[in-house]
Design a protein around this motif. Structure first.
Motif, PDB file in Angstrom:
ATOM      1  N   LEU A   1      -4.801  -2.342  -0.220  1.00  0.00           N
ATOM      2  CA  LEU A   1      -5.236  -3.879  -0.091  1.00  0.00           C
ATOM      3  C   LEU A   1      -5.397  -4.340   1.395  1.00  0.00           C
ATOM      4  CD1 LEU A   1      -2.655  -5.754  -2.433  1.00  0.00           C
ATOM      5  CD2 LEU A   1      -5.172  -5.779  -2.636  1.00  0.00           C
ATOM      6  N   ALA A   2      -6.460  -4.942   1.638  1.00  0.00           N
ATOM      7  CA  ALA A   2      -6.900  -5.172   3.071  1.00  0.00           C
ATOM      8  C   ALA A   2      -7.512  -6.595   2.895  1.00  0.00           C
ATOM      9  CB  ALA A   2      -7.776  -4.084   3.680  1.00  0.00           C
ATOM     10  N   VAL A   3      -7.974  -7.237   4.243  1.00  0.00           N
ATOM     11  CA  VAL A   3      -8.681  -8.299   4.196  1.00  0.00           C
ATOM     12  C   VAL A   3      -9.830  -8.009   4.910  1.00  0.00           C
ATOM     13  CG1 VAL A   3      -8.358 -10.832   5.453  1.00  0.00           C
ATOM     14  CG2 VAL A   3      -6.427  -9.712   4.529  1.00  0.00           C
ATOM     15  N   TYR A   4     -10.870  -8.580   4.435  1.00  0.00           N
ATOM     16  CA  TYR A   4     -12.258  -8.414   5.014  1.00  0.00           C
ATOM     17  C   TYR A   4     -12.406  -9.604   6.096  1.00  0.00           C
ATOM     18  CZ  TYR A   4     -17.535  -8.024   5.827  1.00  0.00           C
ATOM     19  OH  TYR A   4     -18.655  -8.009   6.087  1.00  0.00           O
ATOM     20  N   GLU A   5     -12.002  -9.194   7.352  1.00  0.00           N
ATOM     21  CA  GLU A   5     -11.900 -10.388   8.155  1.00  0.00           C
ATOM     22  C   GLU A   5     -13.296 -11.182   8.556  1.00  0.00           C
ATOM     23  OE1 GLU A   5     -10.149  -8.679  11.977  1.00  0.00           O
ATOM     24  OE2 GLU A   5      -8.636  -7.711  10.858  1.00  0.00           O
TER      25      GLU A   5
ATOM     26  N   ASN B   1       0.918  -1.068   0.050  1.00  0.00           N
ATOM     27  CA  ASN B   1      -0.053  -0.043  -0.003  1.00  0.00           C
ATOM     28  C   ASN B   1       0.779   1.438   0.135  1.00  0.00           C
ATOM     29  OD1 ASN B   1      -2.556  -1.302  -0.039  1.00  0.00           O
ATOM     30  ND2 ASN B   1      -2.284  -1.718   2.196  1.00  0.00           N
ATOM     31  N   PRO B   2       0.422   2.344  -0.803  1.00  0.00           N
ATOM     32  CA  PRO B   2      -0.762   2.319  -1.350  1.00  0.00           C
ATOM     33  C   PRO B   2      -0.653   1.828  -2.842  1.00  0.00           C
ATOM     34  CG  PRO B   2       0.267   4.362  -1.603  1.00  0.00           C
ATOM     35  CD  PRO B   2       0.909   3.659  -0.575  1.00  0.00           C
TER      36      PRO B   2
ATOM     37  N   LEU C   1      -9.818 -11.252   0.422  1.00  0.00           N
ATOM     38  CA  LEU C   1      -8.831  -9.991   0.109  1.00  0.00           C
ATOM     39  C   LEU C   1      -9.528  -9.082  -0.503  1.00  0.00           C
ATOM     40  CD1 LEU C   1      -5.837  -8.952  -0.275  1.00  0.00           C
ATOM     41  CD2 LEU C   1      -5.772 -10.370  -2.497  1.00  0.00           C
ATOM     42  N   GLN C   2      -9.545  -7.894  -0.399  1.00  0.00           N
ATOM     43  CA  GLN C   2     -10.094  -6.959  -1.176  1.00  0.00           C
ATOM     44  C   GLN C   2      -9.440  -5.612  -1.223  1.00  0.00           C
ATOM     45  OE1 GLN C   2     -13.782  -5.958   0.867  1.00  0.00           O
ATOM     46  NE2 GLN C   2     -12.752  -4.748   2.518  1.00  0.00           N
ATOM     47  N   LEU C   3      -9.679  -4.842  -2.403  1.00  0.00           N
ATOM     48  CA  LEU C   3      -8.979  -3.544  -2.380  1.00  0.00           C
ATOM     49  C   LEU C   3     -10.291  -2.435  -2.007  1.00  0.00           C
ATOM     50  CD1 LEU C   3      -7.020  -1.937  -3.516  1.00  0.00           C
ATOM     51  CD2 LEU C   3      -8.083  -1.945  -5.772  1.00  0.00           C
ATOM     52  N   VAL C   4      -9.752  -1.748  -0.913  1.00  0.00           N
ATOM     53  CA  VAL C   4     -10.434  -0.417  -0.544  1.00  0.00           C
ATOM     54  C   VAL C   4     -10.256   0.627  -1.465  1.00  0.00           C
ATOM     55  CG1 VAL C   4     -11.008   0.978   1.299  1.00  0.00           C
ATOM     56  CG2 VAL C   4     -10.678  -1.393   1.796  1.00  0.00           C
ATOM     57  N   VAL C   5     -10.946   1.002  -2.449  1.00  0.00           N
ATOM     58  CA  VAL C   5     -10.727   1.976  -3.358  1.00  0.00           C
ATOM     59  C   VAL C   5     -10.998   3.509  -2.830  1.00  0.00           C
ATOM     60  CG1 VAL C   5     -11.436   2.978  -5.770  1.00  0.00           C
ATOM     61  CG2 VAL C   5     -11.399   0.366  -5.180  1.00  0.00           C
ATOM     62  N   GLU C   6      -9.939   4.158  -3.048  1.00  0.00           N
ATOM     63  CA  GLU C   6      -9.898   5.724  -2.664  1.00  0.00           C
ATOM     64  C   GLU C   6     -10.427   6.464  -3.587  1.00  0.00           C
ATOM     65  OE1 GLU C   6      -6.169   5.960  -0.442  1.00  0.00           O
ATOM     66  OE2 GLU C   6      -6.765   4.923   1.348  1.00  0.00           O
TER      67      GLU C   6
END
Length: 440
Positions: free
Chosen positions: A91-95, A33-34, A100-105
């Motif tokens: 990039l983050a993990v939806y616990e 990241n980023p 795995l997911q991308l939190v889009v800014e």
């Protein structure tokens, strides 16, 4: 393999599921990241909350994406199924599901990725030169004497900053250095505006705001200029950079002493609210009152000790009264002079402090009068007025025993209204204890 051989092997750590998900998320954040991802939108949907969910895919893979309402509200186009886009995010993990997911800014049509890649390369180069080091960044002044402002005269950011400063600190002057904030000529114009304020800085300016509103990466590109970055770090006073929206980052943000998410937030960082200072004044009032009370108590104790050592303290009492009155007057005048230029709230503080001072001083003066009366009752002169005499020999030593007298000795007797010289004709020891026989 035997049991003994297997037990000799190091045992692997046993993870809790949630802990492993968090560890993976931390590793992703530190490693990637980023990040900017290019792909084709698939399964785009917008929830009633305003959040957007979709996937980015290409011929080799697919990545789940989440774009929350705040970032989605800044989109300048309507994403559709099959659009080729570049997504900037983390990039983050939806616990809860371990996904795995991308939190889009931010999201842009394909083609803006080259600019962002250039941004990342420039950021890495300047960071290597130490322009982003936190050790060189300075704290903001608590109460600036004047505020410098660099922005476009026609920008909404100027109105936002002026409104915030007028509401919170209308008494602090603001020096505007107008500049272009977009286009090829903007970097040089921004540098010129900053340097014009540097010439006024310290002692005239204490902080500089560099602001503009939001926009695309192209709109904000002037604030990624390398020469502008070097100019910002050369500022003699702290610089607050408030460029774009909360999710926008520029090279100027990393070089500034403080990064604000918006222009309004930048103004608020250098202007503590009226309520904050009123609370501070209340605290100062309490401390002044406590200090004054302690000081008067200390003086009263010193006076009590002094009066206990004196036989006739009338003069000392008068001097102590004058000293206390002078001290109280100085404290009173000092408190009034410090508060004279304050607002109505400050004036109320003066009145409350003055009343407390007058009341405390009156109590101390009354206590001094009572002490004076008690001490005067112990004055030896009052005893002489009741018919007693104070006897002393030729050397002035007090005589209190018949054993100190000899027949024919000359002594002095002090009465209430004068002094007489006497001669001892004879002496006689009293049966009940020491008595004095006078002469003439």
């Amino acid at each position: 393999m035997s049991h003994n051989a297997s037990s000799a092997l190091p045992q692997s750590r046993v993870w809790a599921v949630g802990a492993l998900c968090r560890a993976v998320a931390d590793a992703l954040d530190a490693r990637f990241n980023p990040v900017v991802v290019r792909g084709e939108i698939s399964g785009f949907s917008r929830a009633s909350s305003g959040h957007c969910y979709f996937s980015l895919k290409d011929e080799a893979g697919q990545l789940r994406c989440a774009m929350f309402r705040r970032a989605a509200s800044l989109l300048d186009f309507a994403p559709r199924e099959g659009d080729q886009v570049e997504a900037r995010g983390r990039l983050a993990v939806y616990e809860p599901r371990g996904d795995l997911q991308l939190v889009v800014e931010s999201l842009s049509r394909a083609g803006q990725g080259a600019l962002f890649e250039q941004f990342l390369q420039r950021k890495a180069r300047l960071e290597g030169l130490g322009l982003f080091d936190s050790a060189r960044k300075r704290p903001l002044p608590v109460i600036p004497r004047a505020i410098g402002l660099v922005t476009s005269p026609g920008a909404a950011a100027l109105h936002d900053v002026a409104t915030a400063l007028r509401r919170r600190v209308p008494h602090i002057p603001v020096v505007l250095a107008p500049a272009l904030v977009q286009g090829a000529a903007a970097p040089a114009d921004l540098i010129r505006a900053l340097r014009s304020l540097y010439e006024l800085a310290d002692p005239q300016l204490d902080v500089i705001l560099l602001v503009r509103g939001g926009g695309s990466i192209e709109d904000l590109w002037a604030f990624n200029d390398e020469q502008l970055a070097h100019t910002i770090v050369q500022s003699p006073v702290p610089v607050v950079c408030g460029v774009g929206h909360e999710t926008d980052f520029t090279i100027a943000d990393f070089c500034a002493d403080v990064r604000a998410p918006t222009p309004t937030a930048a103004a608020e960082l250098v202007s503590a609210s009226r309520e904050t200072w009123l609370g501070a004044l209340d605290l100062i009032e309490g401390r002044l009152s406590d200090a004054l009370t302690q000081r008067l108590d200390t003086l009263a104790q010193r006076l009590d000790r002094a009066t206990a050592r004196l036989g006739r303290p009338s003069g000392m009492i008068a001097r102590q009264q004058m000293a206390c009155a002078h001290l109280a007057q100085r404290l009173h005048q000092g408190a009034l002079s410090r508060m004279a230029d304050r607002s109505l709230a400050h004036e109320r503080l003066q009145e409350r402090l003055a009343r407390a001072l007058d009341q405390s001083l009156a109590r101390q003066v009354q206590a001094l009068h009572h002490a004076k009366t008690r001490l005067q009752l112990l004055d030896p002169a009052l005893v002489l007025q009741r018919g007693y005499a104070l006897l002393s020999d030729k050397e002035g030593r007090a005589l209190s025993s018949i054993a100190q007298l000899e027949a024919g000795a000359e002594i002095s007797a002090r009465l209430a209204d004068g002094q007489a010289q006497l001669k001892v004709l004879a002496k006689e020891q009293s049966r009940d204890g020491p008595t004095h026989e006078g002469g003439q």
